[in-house]
Design an enzyme around this catalytic site. Sequence first.
Site, PDB file in Angstrom:
ATOM      1  N   GLU A 122       0.814  -1.219   0.000  1.00 12.09           N
ATOM      2  CA  GLU A 122       0.000   0.000   0.000  1.00 12.09           C
ATOM      3  C   GLU A 122       0.847   1.269   0.000  1.00 12.09           C
ATOM      4  O   GLU A 122       0.366   2.341   0.342  1.00 12.09           O
ATOM      5  CB  GLU A 122      -0.983   0.020   1.179  1.00 12.09           C
ATOM      6  N   ASP A 214      -1.514  -1.840  -8.900  1.00  8.17           N
ATOM      7  CA  ASP A 214      -2.063  -3.185  -8.730  1.00  8.17           C
ATOM      8  C   ASP A 214      -2.291  -3.874 -10.071  1.00  8.17           C
ATOM      9  O   ASP A 214      -2.899  -3.302 -10.993  1.00  8.17           O
ATOM     10  CB  ASP A 214      -3.394  -3.128  -7.982  1.00  8.17           C
TER      11      ASP A 214
END
Length: 660
Positions: A122, A214
């Site tokens: 993240e 991602d």
Amino acid sequence: MPKLALVVHFHQPVGNLDSVVANATDRCYRPFLEVVRRHPGVKLTLHYSGCLLEWLESNAADVTEMLGELVAGDRVELLTGGFYEPILAALPRRDQVGQIRMLTDHLRGRYRFEPKGLWLTERVWEPELAATLADAGVEYTVLDDTMFHAVGIEDAQLTGAFVTEYDGRPVRIFAGDRQLRYLIPYKRVERVVDYLTTQAGATDHERVFVYGDDGEKFGEWPDTYERVYEKGWLEDFFTALASSSIETMHLQEAAMREPVGRVYLPSSAYDELMVWALPTEARLRLGGLRRALGENDPKGTLPFLKGAPWRAFLAKYPEINRLQKRMLHVSKQVDEIGDDLAKSALYRAQCNCSYWHGSFGGVYLPFMRSALWHHLLRAEASAQRARPGPTIEVADLDADGQPEILMRASWGTAVISPRRGGALVELGDWGVGANLLAVMSRHREAYHVEDENPETESEAGEMQASQARGALDRSALEFDEEERLALIDWLDERPIVDAYEYEVEADSLVRLTREEDPVRIVKQLSADADELISLHIVTNTSAERYAGSYGVEISVLPLNLGREAAEDTVESDDYGWTIYQPEGEVGLSLTSSLPMKLETEAIATIAATLEGLKPMRQGTTLRMKWPLDLAPEEAFRVELRWRPQVRAQAEDKLNPGVSA
């Protein structure tokens, strides 16, 4: 000539549904590598979390074989990271290094690759991590360019890696280009190529662009499979790169160049996460201000308007703070015994996705949250083998400056919080691994208040970066003022949530007391070989007769590994009840020494997912009631016996090879 490092991160969290991972494999992981294989002129830097690699290696060997071929042919560089994709800032230092080395060893042994770079989960950065990465053998990582902008570095300066350090131990950090994140794969290929060539011409220095995001955007996210594969976006993109002046390179090649400068970044993450971490009212204010400045920002202040760092989620969601602090507590125990199976279970319990909430369920996904508790309790069970017998520990387990009481018995744990109404905040079964009180409250989120409208463009034929939220009847929403806990006393139809006095007797009994005019409430907790026992005593301390009611409230989340929560089943009679999920492993049974009246309430949240806002079951609240009619100094007594109820032995597919 512009250089481009394509850094793509693939991950599925511990505890996710098998059907979800299988679907992602068919629609993303396999077709992505098949397209890569057809374009030998394109180099990529890929990261796969260890938990995803475990699943693929067991269930889709053709995918990992294809990955191995691409690595062996120097087509793909692999990045290391925390094996079970933890937010490193959430972990103690020993586990940070341990998780990184675990994935590095796996990549070295299985794929014959020695990773030097790391995918930071993240992109949650804290300055101390520079020393951790250096100690773990990591030389470089990728953060977001907005984190560089916030300390005054302009786009034109982001031509390569910067060096940072902590305690004299350096690491290089690249700035992932935010604009590329919004272009790829949502906009036309021509726009991506034009952006790269135009921006490269705006500086006198050769520039290395870094795309870092991602991989699930390439087929698994809503609407992307059709665009990326059926309409050929990825094929066209790689073809366009090969025929353009843009040179793709591995991140390792870029890291071998001299750093372009030195930088020190504060605790931060990507912009969206830092906004999500804010309290709801602050999030709404910041969102409005940033939208306004996005239209008119003559002084260029927008890059300096930030949300909160990841740790703010621990203040926003007490349920997650409790999980993270118990993880730290168990980590100490596991470190003391040095057991590899316990460590593996602990590492699984550190997977990041249930420690925050953004554009998907995160903390609100009960099967994922329960999976982390499952692994954490399995780790603790292994650690406790060396300490047989019941024990009671008084410690500040959640780091709030106030003590909690941890009771250990042969069957598991019970954690009591005197300051939260003498409530039970954890009831853990060690046999299967279940915290039956891991309930999520109905918190008020920004999307409950208004529709969020991130940056979008409306050009014909281009995909929007945000997903439609769907209709929501906001007038019908309900929120909880207090956490959903257990052993909450009710007196005359109101909950008692203030602090209780407590005392511990001989490592075997906890007594909680509160004077609540006109009565004194005492709760005594003990444990035998099979059950937790709570004795409740309500004494009339006034000079007059007292007529009213007494109740005990319990919020329960039965264990339901690897499945979405269905409606809880409650079987009851006058002297007790049992609650369970239809196919769940562990429920809870309670018996009462006196007949009672039982009320139940289903707990459901409306939470954000990539497909929109969805209802999610979080458990059930059960409230038992007894009438009171007490003369002065007369006492009412009722004994409750709590027993974790194993309905079907868990196959433990989430925890292969780990025994408790």
